[in-house]
Write a protein that holds these residues in place. Structure first.
Motif, PDB file in Angstrom:
ATOM      1  N   HIS A 197      12.327   3.532   6.703  1.00 23.01           N
ATOM      2  CA  HIS A 197      13.761   3.576   6.387  1.00 23.01           C
ATOM      3  C   HIS A 197      13.903   3.744   4.882  1.00 23.01           C
ATOM      4  O   HIS A 197      13.346   2.957   4.107  1.00 23.01           O
ATOM      5  CB  HIS A 197      14.441   2.290   6.864  1.00 23.01           C
ATOM      6  N   ILE A 198      14.634   4.742   4.465  1.00 28.05           N
ATOM      7  CA  ILE A 198      14.911   4.987   3.059  1.00 28.05           C
ATOM      8  C   ILE A 198      16.405   4.793   2.831  1.00 28.05           C
ATOM      9  O   ILE A 198      17.233   5.415   3.509  1.00 28.05           O
ATOM     10  CB  ILE A 198      14.480   6.401   2.635  1.00 28.05           C
ATOM     11  N   ILE A 199      16.743   3.912   1.901  1.00 28.77           N
ATOM     12  CA  ILE A 199      18.145   3.611   1.590  1.00 28.77           C
ATOM     13  C   ILE A 199      18.405   4.016   0.146  1.00 28.77           C
ATOM     14  O   ILE A 199      17.818   3.439  -0.783  1.00 28.77           O
ATOM     15  CB  ILE A 199      18.449   2.113   1.788  1.00 28.77           C
ATOM     16  N   ASN A 200      19.245   5.005  -0.043  1.00 26.80           N
ATOM     17  CA  ASN A 200      19.556   5.502  -1.380  1.00 26.80           C
ATOM     18  C   ASN A 200      20.931   5.007  -1.823  1.00 26.80           C
ATOM     19  O   ASN A 200      21.929   5.253  -1.151  1.00 26.80           O
ATOM     20  CB  ASN A 200      19.521   7.027  -1.406  1.00 26.80           C
ATOM     21  N   ILE A 201      20.955   4.320  -2.953  1.00 31.15           N
ATOM     22  CA  ILE A 201      22.224   3.830  -3.481  1.00 31.15           C
ATOM     23  C   ILE A 201      22.879   4.939  -4.296  1.00 31.15           C
ATOM     24  O   ILE A 201      22.419   5.270  -5.395  1.00 31.15           O
ATOM     25  CB  ILE A 201      22.029   2.572  -4.358  1.00 31.15           C
ATOM     26  N   ALA A 202      23.919   5.514  -3.754  1.00 33.64           N
ATOM     27  CA  ALA A 202      24.676   6.555  -4.452  1.00 33.64           C
ATOM     28  C   ALA A 202      25.923   5.893  -5.040  1.00 33.64           C
ATOM     29  O   ALA A 202      25.822   4.898  -5.755  1.00 33.64           O
ATOM     30  CB  ALA A 202      25.019   7.703  -3.521  1.00 33.64           C
ATOM     31  N   SER A 203      27.108   6.403  -4.714  1.00 40.99           N
ATOM     32  CA  SER A 203      28.338   5.856  -5.277  1.00 40.99           C
ATOM     33  C   SER A 203      29.518   6.595  -4.674  1.00 40.99           C
ATOM     34  O   SER A 203      29.382   7.733  -4.208  1.00 40.99           O
ATOM     35  CB  SER A 203      28.338   6.043  -6.800  1.00 40.99           C
ATOM     36  N   GLN A 204      30.687   5.967  -4.708  1.00 37.72           N
ATOM     37  CA  GLN A 204      31.890   6.712  -4.347  1.00 37.72           C
ATOM     38  C   GLN A 204      32.117   7.851  -5.335  1.00 37.72           C
ATOM     39  O   GLN A 204      32.807   8.828  -5.031  1.00 37.72           O
ATOM     40  CB  GLN A 204      33.103   5.779  -4.320  1.00 37.72           C
ATOM     41  N   ALA A 205      31.485   7.757  -6.516  1.00 35.81           N
ATOM     42  CA  ALA A 205      31.550   8.848  -7.488  1.00 35.81           C
ATOM     43  C   ALA A 205      30.862  10.105  -6.975  1.00 35.81           C
ATOM     44  O   ALA A 205      31.058  11.195  -7.518  1.00 35.81           O
ATOM     45  CB  ALA A 205      30.916   8.415  -8.810  1.00 35.81           C
ATOM     46  N   ALA A 206      30.064   9.964  -5.915  1.00 35.17           N
ATOM     47  CA  ALA A 206      29.441  11.124  -5.292  1.00 35.17           C
ATOM     48  C   ALA A 206      30.464  11.968  -4.534  1.00 35.17           C
ATOM     49  O   ALA A 206      30.193  13.109  -4.171  1.00 35.17           O
ATOM     50  CB  ALA A 206      28.343  10.683  -4.333  1.00 35.17           C
ATOM     51  N   LYS A 207      31.621  11.371  -4.293  1.00 33.79           N
ATOM     52  CA  LYS A 207      32.647  12.059  -3.504  1.00 33.79           C
ATOM     53  C   LYS A 207      33.944  12.250  -4.273  1.00 33.79           C
ATOM     54  O   LYS A 207      34.723  13.147  -3.966  1.00 33.79           O
ATOM     55  CB  LYS A 207      32.933  11.253  -2.225  1.00 33.79           C
ATOM     56  N   LEU A 208      34.168  11.357  -5.245  1.00 31.70           N
ATOM     57  CA  LEU A 208      35.450  11.362  -5.946  1.00 31.70           C
ATOM     58  C   LEU A 208      35.191  11.151  -7.435  1.00 31.70           C
ATOM     59  O   LEU A 208      34.975  10.036  -7.877  1.00 31.70           O
ATOM     60  CB  LEU A 208      36.349  10.246  -5.400  1.00 31.70           C
ATOM     61  N   ALA A 209      35.184  12.243  -8.191  1.00 36.97           N
ATOM     62  CA  ALA A 209      34.885  12.178  -9.624  1.00 36.97           C
ATOM     63  C   ALA A 209      36.110  11.709 -10.404  1.00 36.97           C
ATOM     64  O   ALA A 209      37.245  11.821  -9.948  1.00 36.97           O
ATOM     65  CB  ALA A 209      34.440  13.544 -10.129  1.00 36.97           C
ATOM     66  N   THR A 210      35.857  11.169 -11.592  1.00 37.45           N
ATOM     67  CA  THR A 210      36.934  10.689 -12.448  1.00 37.45           C
ATOM     68  C   THR A 210      36.699  11.141 -13.886  1.00 37.45           C
ATOM     69  O   THR A 210      35.603  11.585 -14.250  1.00 37.45           O
ATOM     70  CB  THR A 210      37.028   9.152 -12.422  1.00 37.45           C
ATOM     71  N   VAL A 211      37.712  10.998 -14.714  1.00 39.60           N
ATOM     72  CA  VAL A 211      37.619  11.341 -16.127  1.00 39.60           C
ATOM     73  C   VAL A 211      36.515  10.511 -16.789  1.00 39.60           C
ATOM     74  O   VAL A 211      36.345   9.325 -16.489  1.00 39.60           O
ATOM     75  CB  VAL A 211      38.977  11.085 -16.822  1.00 39.60           C
ATOM     76  N   LYS A 212      35.729  11.123 -17.659  1.00 39.73           N
ATOM     77  CA  LYS A 212      34.625  10.507 -18.398  1.00 39.73           C
ATOM     78  C   LYS A 212      33.448  10.132 -17.502  1.00 39.73           C
ATOM     79  O   LYS A 212      32.505   9.494 -17.952  1.00 39.73           O
ATOM     80  CB  LYS A 212      35.100   9.278 -19.194  1.00 39.73           C
TER      81      LYS A 212
END
Length: 261
Positions: free
Chosen positions: A135-150
């Motif tokens: 089992h491989i669990i990769n910690i990504a982020s909601q930033a992977a789907k919804l970008a923001t300023v800076k």
């Protein structure tokens, strides 16, 4: 999968990495702690062994050092045994307008968040595929789907993690290997001490910050019950899905929120 699972956690010295290690030990599994800080790893190792009466292991690892990644994972398999679960948790962000971003910071984020994650994954895959379990669990982020300023560079690294994970999942499915992406929103950890030294962003979103212990619990739960994606919190994931359908509208309506940094 073995009842006495060997769980490797990168970025284990603090934050959700350390919290996940404690939860893994509480289940009677074997946590293998990896991070750059030897002192912090040693403290956590001693804490776990005292509190949970479980053997914990520690290895100094900078995931940017590809030779070190290969060497450390080879040592784990020889000294402890086959790795059942890899949690790719090491990562960091620095928030800047892209015009102001330093290229060494850009490279550092990609080397840690993307290339380092891939290197650790590649290190465990052959043995997992041979055993036909893992089992491989990769910690990504909601930033992977919804970008923001800076957040342009950080978001780019997490977009890369999400794309890589989705492809990998298809490649290893027939080998009995589970692949999970974790996409959390902002978590109340030391992440922002590096990402935004002004402290303004953390202050602006303080009421929305996720409890690291709750995030860790939900991630560790996926070890027993694997899922394709774990998205936290639910309302932020709803916003991400809406963004995929109507990006211009979401950017317009959420302009103020996306500029909190």
């Amino acid at each position: 999968m073995s009842a006495d699972k060997i769980i490797v956690i990168t970025g284990a010295s603090s934050g959700i990495g350390a919290d996940m290690a404690r939860l893994v030990a509480a289940k009677g599994w074997t946590p293998v702690l990896m991070a750059r800080s030897v002192a912090k790893l040693e403290h956590l190792q001693n804490e776990i062994q005292h509190d949970f009466q479980v053997q914990a292991y520690r290895y100094k690892l900078d995931v940017q050092n590809l030779d070190e990644v290969e060497d450390v994972f080879n040592r784990v398999e020889k000294e402890i045994g086959p790795i059942h679960v890899l949690i790719n948790n090491a990562g960091y962000g620095i928030f800047d307008y892209f015009l102001d971003a330093k290229m060494e910071d850009v490279k550092g984020m990609f080397d840690t968040n993307v290339v380092g994650l891939m290197a650790c994954t590649k290190a465990v895959l052959p043995e997992m595929m041979e055993r036909r379990e893992g089992h491989i669990i990769n910690i990504a982020s909601q930033a992977a789907k919804l970008a923001t300023v800076k957040g342009s560079v950080y978001a780019a690294t997490k977009h890369a993690v999400l794309g890589f994970t989705n492809s990998l999942r298809m490649e290893v499915k027939d080998y009995g290997i589970y692949v999970t992406t974790v996409n959390p929103g902002p978590i109340q950890t030391n992440f922002f001490k590096v990402a935004d030294k002004s402290g303004q962003y953390e202050k602006n979103i303080e009421k929305w910050l996720l409890d690291p212990k709750e995030v860790a619990q939900k991630i560790v739960k996926t070890i027993d019950k694997p899922v394709r994606e774990l998205n936290l919190p639910g309302w932020m994931e709803a916003g991400s899905k809406l963004y995929q359908l109507a990006p211009a509208l979401v950017e317009k309506l959420g302009k103020k929120a996306f500029s909190q940094k």
